[in-house]
Design an enzyme around this catalytic site. Sequence first.
Site, PDB file in Angstrom:
ATOM      1  N   LYS A  55      44.599  24.992  55.696  1.00 32.15           N
ATOM      2  CA  LYS A  55      44.699  24.760  54.262  1.00 32.15           C
ATOM      3  C   LYS A  55      44.078  25.950  53.541  1.00 32.15           C
ATOM      4  O   LYS A  55      42.896  26.254  53.737  1.00 32.15           O
ATOM      5  CB  LYS A  55      43.971  23.469  53.896  1.00 32.15           C
ATOM      6  CG  LYS A  55      44.169  23.020  52.461  1.00 32.15           C
ATOM      7  CD  LYS A  55      43.570  21.631  52.284  1.00 32.15           C
ATOM      8  CE  LYS A  55      43.944  21.054  50.928  1.00 32.15           C
ATOM      9  NZ  LYS A  55      43.458  19.664  50.798  1.00 32.15           N
ATOM     10  N   ASP A 149      40.134   9.740  46.285  1.00 34.91           N
ATOM     11  CA  ASP A 149      41.558   9.957  46.017  1.00 34.91           C
ATOM     12  C   ASP A 149      42.417   9.389  47.152  1.00 34.91           C
ATOM     13  O   ASP A 149      43.277  10.062  47.694  1.00 34.91           O
ATOM     14  CB  ASP A 149      41.852  11.444  45.815  1.00 34.91           C
ATOM     15  CG  ASP A 149      43.216  11.669  45.162  1.00 34.91           C
ATOM     16  OD1 ASP A 149      43.677  10.747  44.445  1.00 34.91           O
ATOM     17  OD2 ASP A 149      43.811  12.735  45.355  1.00 34.91           O
TER      18      ASP A 149
END
Length: 768
Positions: A55, A149
């Site tokens: 990432k 989240d």
Amino acid sequence: MEHSRSRQDSGRGTVALTDEWRLPGFTELEQLGEGTFGRVVLARQDNTGHLVAIKYLFSRFAADPAYLTAFRQEALALHRVSSTHVVRLYEFFETPQGAAIVMEAINGVSLRAVLQAEGALEPEAALAVLKGSLLGLAAAHSVGVVHRDYKPGNVLVADTGESKLVDFGTAVLAGELGPAVGTPAYMAPEQWAGGQATPATDVYAATCVFFQCVAGHRPYQADDTEVLRTLHEHAPIPFGEAPGPVHEIVALGMAKDPSKRPVDALRFVGELERVARAGYGEDWERKGWSRLAKATGLLAAVTPLALLGAGTAAAPGVAAGTGAVAASTGGIAAGLKIAIGVVAATAAVVGSVVVFSDASTPPESPPTTQQAVALKVDMKNRTGTVPGTNLAYTGDYPEVAGSTDQAWLKRVNDALTAPIDEWNRKTGPGAAKLEPERGPYTLITKAEVRTQNERYLSVRYSHDLANKPHPTWSYGRATVTIDLKEGKALTPAELFAPGKFTDDGLRILSERIWPDREQCGPVSTTFPYRPIKAADLTDERKVWLAFTPAAVEVTVNMTDLGFSTACAVQDYSLPYDKVAELLNPDLVAGMTGGKPLKPTSAAPPAQGLTDVTVGALTLHLPPGWTAVPQGLEKVIVDSSCPDPKKYFNCRYFLVTDNTKESAEQPTYRPGELYRRSAGGRACNAAGRKDLRQEGDATKTISTTAPIGTATATYEEWIVNCVPRGQTGGSGEAQVTQRIWFVADRQIVVMDEWRTPGVDELLRTATVS
């Protein structure tokens, strides 16, 4: 710096790539997804051949302290959390050109992709996915990390028969619209209000996703963000749109008040497993994963790792097609040069610094309590044969791991398994004598974690017997509260303030539990008032205390206390402000996080009115109205009744605190008929005491109605009355049930007489 360029991605369209820094030592194979602030790629480590997911923070944000800090915090969160249900961090790199998180690459697909393809999942499949990802959340919560989240794109369904939680920084990196933290469709009311995120915040989001899995749509839908906020903060919980057996899970997990939800994900897992077993059988999880395999098979076949011949893939963090990141080929840390803290550049990685890796210590001050970082609590199951008999037993228990002090671990875990051994030792010999004529029996112990934080672990156990002589019989309980700092189980005396573990102190506790002295029906020679004594918590235990962040839970075996078997085992919940002076102040502070206790006492009743309190509801009754106890509920009798003690032929309604139950009076299940009596309710309102409300039933109205300042779901049911022993069918008479239910406060009101004035009494009531 390497330069990227546009390329044709066979069968996947053109992927536009700009000049971006890439981590040397890896060959990029596939871009899995891209967001506003970062991208995720599938890559192969050159010197080992291992596949990983990387990432990247876009290079244009590498010099921005805010973005770098957020990216680093995501890596730190992954570093802290160790679980097979969370994507594993291998390395975090930070350079002047960019930053990268190197993670395992998961063989699986995102839940988002599954829902896009399937629309909705069968309940067992949704429960299986939820359980795995909740275990991932539980691992995070155990080390003080709140995900904030949870959403379908951050849950991976792996081909190993498990679900994994990913992306501990999506709200920043993916550039989601709306509030700075969280995804609006799944955000808890306290997030909208700017409150501090807690584990209960994650529980709310997970429940919203679960609802979407079983209902085929999000719980609240709106194009305007402010409208969506209003719905999450004030709209009724739409549990009725979910399958009946999981209504309780939806109502519990989506409570508006975070203190009314399970305190963390591990506690929620316990509730989930209980509901799943009751609704779908003991093999619900196996059936769920079997059905998920069918739903994910075709999707998995076209993901990057599958096309590379290495299984399937999924990409965490940024949404892209069917992929989601991740899964492990293992061994990556051994193939990289490891450095602890921030170090200078190495020859292999020119111009870069390694901030930390899987084998290093994150560059921040550790918590003051070492155990808070190291300890893990997992629910385990033990089976075997009761010593000296042929009886089988099965017992659930929490197991603590992570300490290097083996003596400490043994003390703690011995205390956590002791209730299983005590139940087997107490019940096994007697049950064995009844076999084989009355058996076969299996001794059962179920465990529920009531509080788990850095200082205390409080667990409640329920004992049962398979094939028991009478299906409504309930058996004993047990509780264990562990002081994790001392590594010991607290004795009953240590739960109380100095000088309060006495008969006088327990008398005061009894008065708080039973202010009207009605322990199992009106006080009489049959049911005399028996205050709890200190010996009831030590000798042949009859009373147990467990602790949640909001209340002390008192369980009383009424039968062992001297009452009839019908009184059974009863549970009571007392907010700390009502009993704080009786309890160990250090224990209360540890359970509540040191927060000031919020008073829950009601104001004095208005002149001419009589206040009647049931759980969180206080009714202000005008003259002539009467409240009559009926087991665990109150009967509110209309003022026109000539003899309130013989209220069965009068107009009345029932008020229930749904947090209490017994074998004879099970809890109300949201979205169903009101069946507070295990033997079936009589059809008094239809003038037929000889009939029971067990025939066919039809819901005719479903809406909302006010109870004080709260909003209740309101339903009306037409119920057929049939002879005792009959189930279903059209009966000889009918009654209309009116039901109000406040999920956040577990308040139930039921009226079958169209009692005049009920709506006004509820409108003017007080809800604490």
